[in-house]
Enzyme design. Structure first.
Site, PDB file in Angstrom:
ATOM      1  N   GLY A 157      28.506  26.291  35.377  1.00 37.41           N
ATOM      2  CA  GLY A 157      28.495  26.946  34.081  1.00 37.41           C
ATOM      3  C   GLY A 157      27.589  26.290  33.056  1.00 37.41           C
ATOM      4  CB  SER A 213      23.859  19.208  31.103  1.00 29.82           C
ATOM      5  OG  SER A 213      22.653  19.783  31.562  1.00 29.82           O
ATOM      6  CD  GLU A 259      32.434  23.732  44.811  1.00 32.88           C
ATOM      7  OE1 GLU A 259      32.799  23.971  45.972  1.00 32.88           O
ATOM      8  OE2 GLU A 259      31.241  23.576  44.483  1.00 32.88           O
ATOM      9  CB  SER A 296      18.493  22.309  32.152  1.00 29.02           C
ATOM     10  OG  SER A 296      18.076  22.655  33.441  1.00 29.02           O
ATOM     11  CG  LEU A 297      11.640  20.488  30.104  1.00 30.31           C
ATOM     12  CD1 LEU A 297      11.549  21.573  29.049  1.00 30.31           C
ATOM     13  CD2 LEU A 297      11.150  19.163  29.538  1.00 30.31           C
ATOM     14  CG  HIS A 298      14.179  22.487  35.340  1.00 33.82           C
ATOM     15  ND1 HIS A 298      14.638  21.244  35.749  1.00 33.82           N
ATOM     16  CD2 HIS A 298      15.283  23.182  34.965  1.00 33.82           C
ATOM     17  CE1 HIS A 298      15.949  21.203  35.646  1.00 33.82           C
ATOM     18  NE2 HIS A 298      16.365  22.362  35.175  1.00 33.82           N
ATOM     19  CG  HIS A 330      19.811  18.880  46.206  1.00 36.20           C
ATOM     20  ND1 HIS A 330      19.899  18.549  44.867  1.00 36.20           N
ATOM     21  CD2 HIS A 330      19.770  17.705  46.886  1.00 36.20           C
ATOM     22  CE1 HIS A 330      19.932  17.239  44.741  1.00 36.20           C
ATOM     23  NE2 HIS A 330      19.858  16.703  45.946  1.00 36.20           N
ATOM     24  CB  CYS A 365      21.421  26.921  39.685  1.00 40.84           C
ATOM     25  SG  CYS A 365      23.124  26.387  39.410  1.00 40.84           S
ATOM     26  CB  CYS A 424      26.542  29.985  35.672  1.00 38.38           C
ATOM     27  SG  CYS A 424      25.457  29.508  34.312  1.00 38.38           S
ATOM     28  CB  CYS A 466      29.653  16.216  37.904  1.00 36.34           C
ATOM     29  SG  CYS A 466      28.552  17.585  37.528  1.00 36.34           S
TER      30      CYS A 466
END
Length: 343
Positions: free
Chosen positions: A159, A191, A94, A213-215, A289, A121, A114, A107
């Site tokens: 991915g 990213s 996608e 990507s940390l979080h 989300h 995710c 992945c 995007c």
């Protein structure tokens, strides 16, 4: 019938080899590149400054490799999600087009599925099925109806880009090279969750922007969200970034999805600022989300604003990213081709 090779996705050096294969002069490689990446033809027959007899020979072995989306979906907010065949046509990825007042962002996916299996995710939940080729990456950009309107490209789709470095770097070369699309690297962001070998290569070979990507600023907490933390500790990623200068044209940002009651406290903001001290960067806060079978919850808008303000007070530039395309499962963390695709 023998499968034909795709010309789109080939570098100038690759095209020189192709030209030699069909007995074209060396300068024909630049002609091929111009037809593919500037004039954006979809068939070899359209390459009219190449002799018809040579086009016929080319067509025996090669095709442009430009294929239209297999399906699409439109969000109420104008976001478009496109479905593309990949991996020989039996897998799909996608791609999300996000128009706004001052920019049009695409995007892009780099893998079908992945391997990273991040808890939050959907792509990771469907597993890994194929590395995308440079052709399959670039086709997402060239084959959508809005291709000529694009101002920015972000490798934030399905991915992990730095788990597919060879094909990623071919695509980045073609996107930025004078013989290719001639985009400024400042219009492209890659990213990653922090795969250090690929990250080192990216920092040395590319001038594109970087997003990490940390979080969470804490090892154990990040590990509970992202299995990659077991192999590539966030402290090691930060140590590597300290070796590079992000105060000029190249930019580094950190993606931080906020989860209610988990990573949204004042302590998190304080220690995140401490972790990032000395790196010229931006933090993008992202609303979680919801996805099936995951108990994480999105925190309130008020908590996100408070967290943003705390980081800004600690000297870290922080913004809240607007959520787009959630109604068609096109928002951050929602991309997946395991469900039936519906318009």
């Amino acid at each position: 019938m023998k499968n034909k090779e795709c010309l789109m996705g080939m570098t100038l050096d690759d095209l020189k080899t192709i030209a030699a294969h069909v007995s074209l002069p060396g300068y024909a490689a630049k002609q091929l590149a111009e037809w593919l990446y500037k004039k954006k033809v979809t068939t070899i027959d359209e390459m009219t400054n190449i002799a018809a007899s040579k086009r016929a020979v080319l067509s025996e072995y090669y095709e442009t490799g430009v294929t239209p989306p297999a399906d699409s979906a439109r969000s109420a907010d104008g976001t478009m999600k496109y479905l593309f065949a990949a991996g020989g046509g039996n897998r799909f990825v996608e791609t999300v087009y996000i128009p706004s007042k001052d920019r049009s962002t695409l995007c892009v996916s780099s893998q079908a599925g992945c391997k990273m299996n991040c808890l939050f995710c959907m792509t990771g939940k469907q597993g890994f099925t194929a590395q995308l080729t440079a052709n399959e990456i670039l086709n997402q950009i060239q084959a959508i109806p809005e291709s000529d309107e694009l101002t920015n490209i972000v490798f934030m789709g399905m991915g992990e880009p730095l788990d597919n470095t060879d094909e990623l770097f071919k695509a980045l070369e073609i996107l930025t090279a004078p013989y290719g699309y001639a985009w400024s690297p400042k219009r492209i962001t890659v990213s990653t969750i922090g795969m250090i070998p690929g990250l080192k290569r990216f920092l040395e070979e590319s001038k594109c922007h970087l997003a990490i990507s940390l979080h969470s600023p804490y090892h154990e907490e990040r590990l509970s969200l992202m299995p990659v933390e077991k192999v590539y500790h966030i402290d090691s990623v930060i140590d590597l970034l300290h070796q590079y200068d992000f105060s000029h044209q190249r930019r580094v940002s950190f993606e931080y999805i906020m989860f209610e009651g988990m990573n949204d406290t004042e302590r998190h903001a304080k220690d995140l600022a401490k972790l990032l001290k000395g790196i010229a960067c931006r933090v993008n806060l992202i609303r979680f989300h919801a996805i099936p079978d995951v108990k994480l919850r999105s925190c309130s808008e008020g908590k996100m604003i408070a967290f943003r303000d705390r980081l800004n007070a600690h000297g870290i530039t922080c913004t809240i990213r607007t959520s787009r395309g959630e109604d068609i499962s096109a928002a951050c963390g929602m991309l997946s081709t395991t469900k039936n695709y519906k318009k």
